[in-house]
Design a protein around this motif. Structure first.
Motif, PDB file in Angstrom:
ATOM      1  N   GLU A  85      -3.964  -2.237   1.777  1.00 52.81           N
ATOM      2  CA  GLU A  85      -3.143  -1.057   1.540  1.00 52.81           C
ATOM      3  C   GLU A  85      -2.384  -1.220   0.218  1.00 52.81           C
ATOM      4  N   PRO A  86      -2.639  -0.340  -0.766  1.00 51.25           N
ATOM      5  CA  PRO A  86      -1.987  -0.534  -2.067  1.00 51.25           C
ATOM      6  C   PRO A  86      -0.470  -0.645  -1.955  1.00 51.25           C
ATOM      7  N   GLY A  87       0.078  -1.606  -2.650  1.00 47.11           N
ATOM      8  CA  GLY A  87       1.505  -1.885  -2.598  1.00 47.11           C
ATOM      9  C   GLY A  87       1.828  -3.029  -1.656  1.00 47.11           C
ATOM     10  N   THR A  88       0.837  -3.439  -0.869  1.00 48.54           N
ATOM     11  CA  THR A  88       1.085  -4.475   0.128  1.00 48.54           C
ATOM     12  C   THR A  88       0.690  -5.846  -0.400  1.00 48.54           C
ATOM     13  N   ILE A 317       7.251   1.167  -2.310  1.00 49.67           N
ATOM     14  CA  ILE A 317       6.985   1.411  -3.741  1.00 49.67           C
ATOM     15  C   ILE A 317       8.033   2.403  -4.240  1.00 49.67           C
TER      16      ILE A 317
END
Ligand SMILES: Cc1cc2nc3c(=O)[nH]c(=O)nc-3n(C[C@H](O)[C@H](O)[C@H](O)COP(=O)(O)O)c2cc1C
Ligand code: FES
Lengths: 441, 162
Positions: A85-88, A317
């Motif tokens: 998951e982007p940002g993770t 984010i």
């Protein structure tokens, strides 16, 4: 707060087994297999109120109980280390700096669930962690914490590392199972649920890295004491990976239920000089964005849904006034388009369509109609897909449209971006991403 | 050793490797992902021959293997340069200015997304999030992680990869 998950990680040798043991590691495993029954451990996990840290927040004790009631054997134990998951990037410090905490957590879980074989499904993008985990697994075999007759008891558990190869959807548990079986990572229909018929059609317990990392502590202090940390319906410590426009981004171990404001201003040093807050994505790009008025919301599985978002993976984010959100959402849709597994038409086509519209609006060619179309497409994707990927893409778009309509309309009306006064570069033709393979003839 | 002998030795170890992998899983099909990584390493990319070899050692039809391989974007589906630059362009890296780095790679090395430099030294792949969002922009070069990138930093880092 005393650190539980990130304990000892400032020690440069924290990933080594000697150092882990010196700091008290594997003691809980020893205590568990000598003094507790599998049933006792499941009860403690149930009492702890622990909810899965992979995003969905399913009560871990309940999952374990269902799995333990299934009479079929063998039972497989899988650690979801796909972290896509982007940002993770919250599992990463455990994988790279505290791998034995994960292994100890998995072995205790295996004992509780009477599982004899486990896999860690690690994303392909973490080659450093792959080496560290392989060495940690070997070291644990060497000390008798894995293998046959663990701690001289009649209990065996083998653990293997399986490396993914760059497919976000393989973080979804049934897609992960397909991938582990050596197939394309497309989600399966549920039910049957993995706990009853998972990998190789056997009962399969899948938990996130951070979930397993909580197990030794719960086993050690008991579920009740554990449940005093954090908020009532979502207890425990939580790893938050904070990125974007804050002074001190990074991974923070904080109690569940802390507010976004405390995270951003209390722990991450706030925003940079002279900037104002524009919005926050609280749990990775699949969770709806929040406007600044909502940052007093508590971060847990209960409260975020009340303000129209989701807890997700704890990937915060932060966006300030120098960021154009139309551009951000075009990029997010590009991500979903690339990662859609292609099984459901609404998701496969809808994500690309939404990306295209946001790209057109950003590059100055948008019309009023585009906003309606965007909303229409999103509504026709939501609820019409097999797995939550398409839903996520649609719902974050709808939340963005609803809360940041002014910013989108500015692009349409003026043909340029309010942040820098220029239209965005038109990316609609070329992505050059982790590309679709070129056919060989 | 002659070239043929070397090649056959290479194939031997690949076969051994794949045989070893079979012990890790209860089904042969499960060997595909690690086996694809292994053949990719010896062939440089997943050519038809590489895929055929996995098929020979596993009994899974080549067409099926190809279907699996092409689902995953991190396998090398085409020949690549000596070094692979995997640059993240997802949200946290985007808002930290990664677009300037993409432009820089083109200007300085003639390296385009999805492409390879003329001298065969570098290939560039734009990535989804690589889990380094706290120190953006970030990239992997042949699997080594670098973050907090600037144009100057990239230039210096790439000097090491000849
Ligand atoms: C599209 C999608 C991606 C997911 N990615 C991950 C992931 O990268 N890591 C993870 O632990 N869970 C991920 N999940 C959640 C898993 O399906 C599953 O709920 C989780 O691994 C269960 O473990 P937990 O109960 O310990 O959270 C994802 C779910 C979806 C729908
Ligand atoms: S967004 Fe670039 S590493 Fe996460």
């Amino acid at each position: 707060m005393e650190k539980i998950l990130l304990k000892n990680i400032d020690n440069p040798d924290s990933a080594g087994i000697e150092e882990y043991i010196r700091a008290g590691g594997y003691k809980t495993l020893e205590m568990a297999v000598t003094q507790m029954t599998p049933r006792d451990i499941i009860d403690e996990v149930k009492n702890s109120g622990l909810r899965g840290r992979g995003g969905a927040g399913f009560p871990t004790g309940m999952k374990w109980q269902i799995a333990s009631m299934d009479p079929k054997f063998p039972k497989y134990l899988i650690c979801n280390a796909d972290e896509g998951e982007p940002g993770t990037f919250k599992d990463r410090p455990i994988l790279e700096k505290n791998p034995h905490l994960l292994i100890e957590g998995m072995v205790i879980s295996a004992y509780a669930l009477q599982s004899t074989r486990g896999y860690i499904y690690l994303r392909g993008e973490y080659p450093l962690a792959a080496g560290i985990l392989s060495r940690a697994i070997s070291a644990a075999y060497g000390k008798g914490y894995l293998g046959n007759d663990i701690l001289s008891r009649r209990f065996r558990f083998d653990l293997y590392l399986h490396r993914g190869a760059g497919a976000y959807i393989c973080g979804e548990e049934t897609a992960l199972i397909e991938s582990l079986e050596g197939k394309r990572g497309q989600p399966r229909v549920k039910p049957p649920f993995p706990v009853n018929a998972g990998v190789w059609n056997k009962p399969t317990i899948i938990n996130n890295v951070e979930t397993f990392a909580n197990i030794p502590y719960i086993t050690e202090v008991g579920g009740k004491t554990y449940s005093k940390i954090g908020s009532k319906d979502s207890p425990g410590p939580k790893l938050f990976s904070v990125s974007g426009k804050v002074v001190k981004p990074g991974v923070y171990e904080l109690p569940m239920g802390i507010t976004l404001r405390e995270i951003i201003y209390g722990h991450c040093g706030g925003l940079m000089e002279g900037r104002t807050l524009k919005g926050v994505i609280p749990g990775g790009v699949s969770t709806p964005i929040l406007t600044p008025e909502k940052i007093d919301c508590q971060m847990d599985f209960v409260h975020l849904s009340k303000v129209g978002s989701l807890f997700g993976s704890g990937a915060v984010i932060v966006f300030d006034d120098t960021v154009c959100l139309v551009k951000v959402y075009e990029r997010i849709m590009q991500f979903f388009e690339h990662e859609s597994c292609g099984k459901c038409v609404p998701c496969r086509e809808g994500t690309g369509w939404m990306r295209n519209i946001l790209g057109r609006i950003g590059s100055g060619g948008g019309t009023d109609e585009d906003l309606d179309t965007l909303e229409d497409v999103a509504k026709n994707v939501a609820g019409k897909t097999f797995c939550p990927l398409g839903d996520g893409a649609a719902n974050v778009t709808l939340a963005f449209l609803k809360q940041y309509r002014d910013e989108i309309e500015y692009h349409v009306k003026n043909g340029k971006c309010p942040v820098d006064g220029l239209p965005h570069k038109d990316n609609r033709e070329s992505h050059g991403g982790q590309s679709a393979p070129v056919e060989q003839t | 050793m002659t070239r043929e002998e070397m090649e056959s030795k290479d194939n031997e170890t690949l076969k051994d490797k794949i045989t070893g992998m079979k012990r890790t899983y209860p089904s042969i099909q499960s060997v595909l992902m690690p086996a694809l990584y292994a053949v990719e390493q010896s062939y440089g990319w997943l050519s038809q021959d590489a895929i055929q070899e996995v098929s020979n050692h596993t009994g899974v039809p080549a067409a099926e293997i190809k279907g699996v391989a092409t689902f995953y974007s991190m396998y090398r589906h085409e020949p690549m340069g000596r070094h692979l630059v995997q640059l993240c362009t997802n949200v946290s890296c985007l808002i930290a200015g990664v677009e300037d780095l993409v432009k820089f790679l083109d200007k300085k090395y003639g390296l385009l997304p999805g492409g390879t430099t003329k001298d065969g030294r570098l290939s560039l792949c734009l990535m989804e999030c690589i889990g380094a969002c706290g120190n953006p922009p970030a990239m992997l070069v042949d699997g080594d992680a670098y973050d907090n990138l600037t144009c100057e930093a990239i230039e210096q880092i790439l000097e090491k990869y000849e």
